[in-house]
Design a protein around this motif. Structure first.
Motif, PDB file in Angstrom:
ATOM      1  N   GLN A   1       0.980  -1.227   0.120  1.00 46.14           N
ATOM      2  CA  GLN A   1      -0.002   0.073   0.016  1.00 46.14           C
ATOM      3  C   GLN A   1       0.966   1.064   0.121  1.00 46.14           C
ATOM      4  OE1 GLN A   1      -2.913   0.115   3.250  1.00 46.14           O
ATOM      5  NE2 GLN A   1      -4.010   1.705   2.170  1.00 46.14           N
ATOM      6  N   VAL A   2       0.313   1.976  -0.713  1.00 44.07           N
ATOM      7  CA  VAL A   2       1.382   3.401  -1.008  1.00 44.07           C
ATOM      8  C   VAL A   2       0.999   4.347   0.012  1.00 44.07           C
ATOM      9  CG1 VAL A   2       1.877   5.377  -2.525  1.00 44.07           C
ATOM     10  CG2 VAL A   2       1.287   3.013  -3.396  1.00 44.07           C
ATOM     11  N   HIS A   3       2.082   5.089   0.703  1.00 46.53           N
ATOM     12  CA  HIS A   3       1.720   6.113   1.773  1.00 46.53           C
ATOM     13  C   HIS A   3       2.646   7.221   1.254  1.00 46.53           C
ATOM     14  CE1 HIS A   3      -0.988   4.017   4.541  1.00 46.53           C
ATOM     15  NE2 HIS A   3      -0.263   2.994   4.415  1.00 46.53           N
ATOM     16  N   LEU A   4       2.041   8.533   1.323  1.00 46.11           N
ATOM     17  CA  LEU A   4       3.127   9.488   1.067  1.00 46.11           C
ATOM     18  C   LEU A   4       2.586  10.609   2.209  1.00 46.11           C
ATOM     19  CD1 LEU A   4       2.374  10.332  -2.465  1.00 46.11           C
ATOM     20  CD2 LEU A   4       4.200   9.210  -1.522  1.00 46.11           C
ATOM     21  N   VAL A   5       3.383  10.982   3.133  1.00 45.86           N
ATOM     22  CA  VAL A   5       3.115  11.591   4.245  1.00 45.86           C
ATOM     23  C   VAL A   5       4.015  12.972   4.550  1.00 45.86           C
ATOM     24  CG1 VAL A   5       3.153  11.671   6.815  1.00 45.86           C
ATOM     25  CG2 VAL A   5       2.736   9.478   5.598  1.00 45.86           C
ATOM     26  N   GLU A   6       3.335  14.107   4.324  1.00 42.87           N
ATOM     27  CA  GLU A   6       3.730  15.299   4.233  1.00 42.87           C
ATOM     28  C   GLU A   6       3.956  15.973   5.669  1.00 42.87           C
ATOM     29  OE1 GLU A   6       0.795  15.230   0.680  1.00 42.87           O
ATOM     30  OE2 GLU A   6       0.888  14.791   2.736  1.00 42.87           O
ATOM     31  N   SER A   7       5.050  16.699   5.628  1.00 38.73           N
ATOM     32  CA  SER A   7       5.166  17.589   6.836  1.00 38.73           C
ATOM     33  C   SER A   7       6.023  18.839   6.467  1.00 38.73           C
ATOM     34  CB  SER A   7       6.027  16.752   7.752  1.00 38.73           C
ATOM     35  OG  SER A   7       7.390  16.423   7.389  1.00 38.73           O
ATOM     36  N   GLY A   8       5.754  19.703   7.788  1.00 39.36           N
ATOM     37  CA  GLY A   8       6.652  21.002   7.388  1.00 39.36           C
ATOM     38  C   GLY A   8       5.880  22.279   7.296  1.00 39.36           C
ATOM     39  N   GLY A   9       4.708  22.161   6.956  1.00 41.26           N
ATOM     40  CA  GLY A   9       3.697  23.145   6.733  1.00 41.26           C
ATOM     41  C   GLY A   9       3.391  23.916   8.033  1.00 41.26           C
ATOM     42  N   GLY A  10       2.721  25.022   7.876  1.00 39.50           N
ATOM     43  CA  GLY A  10       2.750  26.038   9.022  1.00 39.50           C
ATOM     44  C   GLY A  10       2.155  27.292   8.647  1.00 39.50           C
ATOM     45  N   LEU A  11       2.454  28.148   9.554  1.00 37.58           N
ATOM     46  CA  LEU A  11       2.217  29.718   9.432  1.00 37.58           C
ATOM     47  C   LEU A  11       3.521  30.348   9.572  1.00 37.58           C
ATOM     48  CD1 LEU A  11       0.279  32.320   9.468  1.00 37.58           C
ATOM     49  CD2 LEU A  11       0.587  32.135  12.022  1.00 37.58           C
ATOM     50  N   ALA A  24       7.774   8.994   1.555  1.00 31.33           N
ATOM     51  CA  ALA A  24       7.018   7.627   0.577  1.00 31.33           C
ATOM     52  C   ALA A  24       7.394   6.204   1.210  1.00 31.33           C
ATOM     53  CB  ALA A  24       7.462   8.076  -0.945  1.00 31.33           C
ATOM     54  N   SER A  25       6.496   5.412   1.297  1.00 26.20           N
ATOM     55  CA  SER A  25       6.459   4.021   1.422  1.00 26.20           C
ATOM     56  C   SER A  25       5.733   3.335   0.574  1.00 26.20           C
ATOM     57  CB  SER A  25       6.411   3.535   2.801  1.00 26.20           C
ATOM     58  OG  SER A  25       4.935   4.093   3.253  1.00 26.20           O
ATOM     59  N   GLY A  26       5.864   1.933   0.213  1.00 28.82           N
ATOM     60  CA  GLY A  26       5.016   1.322  -0.557  1.00 28.82           C
ATOM     61  C   GLY A  26       5.336   1.260  -2.196  1.00 28.82           C
ATOM     62  N   ILE A  27       6.491   2.162  -2.442  1.00 25.28           N
ATOM     63  CA  ILE A  27       6.556   2.381  -4.030  1.00 25.28           C
ATOM     64  C   ILE A  27       8.199   1.951  -4.128  1.00 25.28           C
ATOM     65  CG2 ILE A  27       4.713   3.837  -4.505  1.00 25.28           C
ATOM     66  CD1 ILE A  27       6.709   6.274  -4.316  1.00 25.28           C
ATOM     67  N   ILE A  31      12.151   5.157  -9.118  1.00 27.99           N
ATOM     68  CA  ILE A  31      11.725   5.065 -10.600  1.00 27.99           C
ATOM     69  C   ILE A  31      10.416   6.253 -10.575  1.00 27.99           C
ATOM     70  CG2 ILE A  31      12.521   2.696 -10.893  1.00 27.99           C
ATOM     71  CD1 ILE A  31       9.480   1.994 -10.955  1.00 27.99           C
ATOM     72  N   TYR A  32      10.139   6.627  -9.572  1.00 29.38           N
ATOM     73  CA  TYR A  32       8.835   7.605  -9.440  1.00 29.38           C
ATOM     74  C   TYR A  32       9.090   9.024 -10.021  1.00 29.38           C
ATOM     75  CZ  TYR A  32       5.348   4.159  -8.214  1.00 29.38           C
ATOM     76  OH  TYR A  32       4.474   3.146  -8.339  1.00 29.38           O
ATOM     77  N   THR A  33       8.183   9.656 -10.590  1.00 29.85           N
ATOM     78  CA  THR A  33       8.243  11.196 -10.677  1.00 29.85           C
ATOM     79  C   THR A  33       7.522  11.749  -9.418  1.00 29.85           C
ATOM     80  OG1 THR A  33       8.608  11.200 -13.158  1.00 29.85           O
ATOM     81  CG2 THR A  33       7.616  13.472 -11.957  1.00 29.85           C
ATOM     82  N   MET A  34       8.371  12.629  -8.593  1.00 31.67           N
ATOM     83  CA  MET A  34       7.937  12.936  -7.386  1.00 31.67           C
ATOM     84  C   MET A  34       7.466  14.432  -7.529  1.00 31.67           C
ATOM     85  SD  MET A  34       7.715  10.407  -5.676  1.00 31.67           S
ATOM     86  CE  MET A  34       7.188  11.147  -3.995  1.00 31.67           C
ATOM     87  N   GLY A  35       6.259  14.997  -7.159  1.00 27.50           N
ATOM     88  CA  GLY A  35       5.786  16.422  -7.334  1.00 27.50           C
ATOM     89  C   GLY A  35       5.197  16.926  -6.236  1.00 27.50           C
ATOM     90  N   TRP A  36       5.115  18.173  -6.092  1.00 27.23           N
ATOM     91  CA  TRP A  36       4.288  19.059  -5.105  1.00 27.23           C
ATOM     92  C   TRP A  36       3.348  19.636  -6.038  1.00 27.23           C
ATOM     93  CZ3 TRP A  36       4.631  18.482  -0.110  1.00 27.23           C
ATOM     94  CH2 TRP A  36       5.790  17.861   0.552  1.00 27.23           C
ATOM     95  N   TYR A  37       2.255  19.683  -5.538  1.00 31.25           N
ATOM     96  CA  TYR A  37       0.995  20.367  -5.849  1.00 31.25           C
ATOM     97  C   TYR A  37       0.333  21.080  -4.745  1.00 31.25           C
ATOM     98  CZ  TYR A  37       0.909  17.490  -9.937  1.00 31.25           C
ATOM     99  OH  TYR A  37       1.382  16.871 -11.083  1.00 31.25           O
ATOM    100  N   ASN A 104      -0.448   8.706  -6.874  1.00 28.87           N
ATOM    101  CA  ASN A 104      -0.716   8.789  -5.554  1.00 28.87           C
ATOM    102  C   ASN A 104      -0.444   9.986  -5.109  1.00 28.87           C
ATOM    103  OD1 ASN A 104      -0.437   5.627  -5.657  1.00 28.87           O
ATOM    104  ND2 ASN A 104       1.260   6.147  -6.606  1.00 28.87           N
ATOM    105  N   TRP A 105      -1.302  10.281  -4.089  1.00 31.11           N
ATOM    106  CA  TRP A 105      -1.264  11.480  -3.307  1.00 31.11           C
ATOM    107  C   TRP A 105      -1.232  11.373  -1.906  1.00 31.11           C
ATOM    108  CZ3 TRP A 105      -1.585  15.770  -6.168  1.00 31.11           C
ATOM    109  CH2 TRP A 105      -2.266  15.734  -7.589  1.00 31.11           C
ATOM    110  N   GLY A 106      -0.700  12.456  -1.176  1.00 32.93           N
ATOM    111  CA  GLY A 106      -0.541  12.308   0.243  1.00 32.93           C
ATOM    112  C   GLY A 106      -1.707  13.198   0.656  1.00 32.93           C
ATOM    113  N   GLN A 107      -1.792  13.406   1.905  1.00 36.42           N
ATOM    114  CA  GLN A 107      -3.209  14.045   2.620  1.00 36.42           C
ATOM    115  C   GLN A 107      -2.947  15.430   2.837  1.00 36.42           C
ATOM    116  OE1 GLN A 107      -0.431  13.089   4.352  1.00 36.42           O
ATOM    117  NE2 GLN A 107      -0.056  14.338   5.984  1.00 36.42           N
ATOM    118  N   GLY A 108      -1.800  16.247   2.456  1.00 38.80           N
ATOM    119  CA  GLY A 108      -1.922  17.593   2.244  1.00 38.80           C
ATOM    120  C   GLY A 108      -1.180  18.104   3.556  1.00 38.80           C
TER     121      GLY A 108
END
Length: 115
Positions: A1-11, A24-27, A31-37, A104-108
């Motif tokens: 199962q793919v998991h993408l876990v973001e951190s570091g956001g804030g004010l 990232a885990s499960g991939i 070989i993946y293209t990784m991106g931020w949206y 695949n997407w993280g939770q944001g």
């Protein structure tokens, strides 16, 4: 199962900096293209930056010269260094892992730029 876990956001104040991380885990990370949206309220999700398996980077015009994307294959992690932040950078930032038709997407993570 793919998991993408973001951190570091804030004010952060305008002109400040933040570094986002996506573990990232499960991939087969290398070989993946990784991106931020990002997606601001009432707006469509848009590409901020991505980095291919070979390290080729691509940036949205609005962040060129201010943001830097990088990846660490030893840690299965992609980063987004954000400098000179502006109020218009305020959005939820999503990590993405793409391979051909697989998407695949993280939770944001929320980034708010405000004084």
């Amino acid at each position: 199962q793919v998991h993408l876990v973001e951190s570091g956001g804030g004010l952060v104040q305008p002109g400040g900096s933040l570094r986002l991380s996506c573990a990232a885990s499960g991939i087969a990370f290398t070989i993946y293209t990784m991106g931020w949206y990002r997606q601001a309220p009432g707006e469509q999700r848009e590409l901020v930056a991505d980095i291919t398996s070979r390290g080729t980077t691509h940036y949205a015009d609005s962040v060129k010269g201010r943001f830097t994307i990088s990846r660490d294959s030893a840690k299965n992690t992609v980063y987004l260094q954000m400098n000179s932040l502006k109020s218009e950078d305020t959005a939820v930032y999503y990590c993405n892992a793409k391979l051909i038709k697989e998407n695949n997407w993280g939770q944001g993570t929320q980034v708010t730029v405000s004084s």
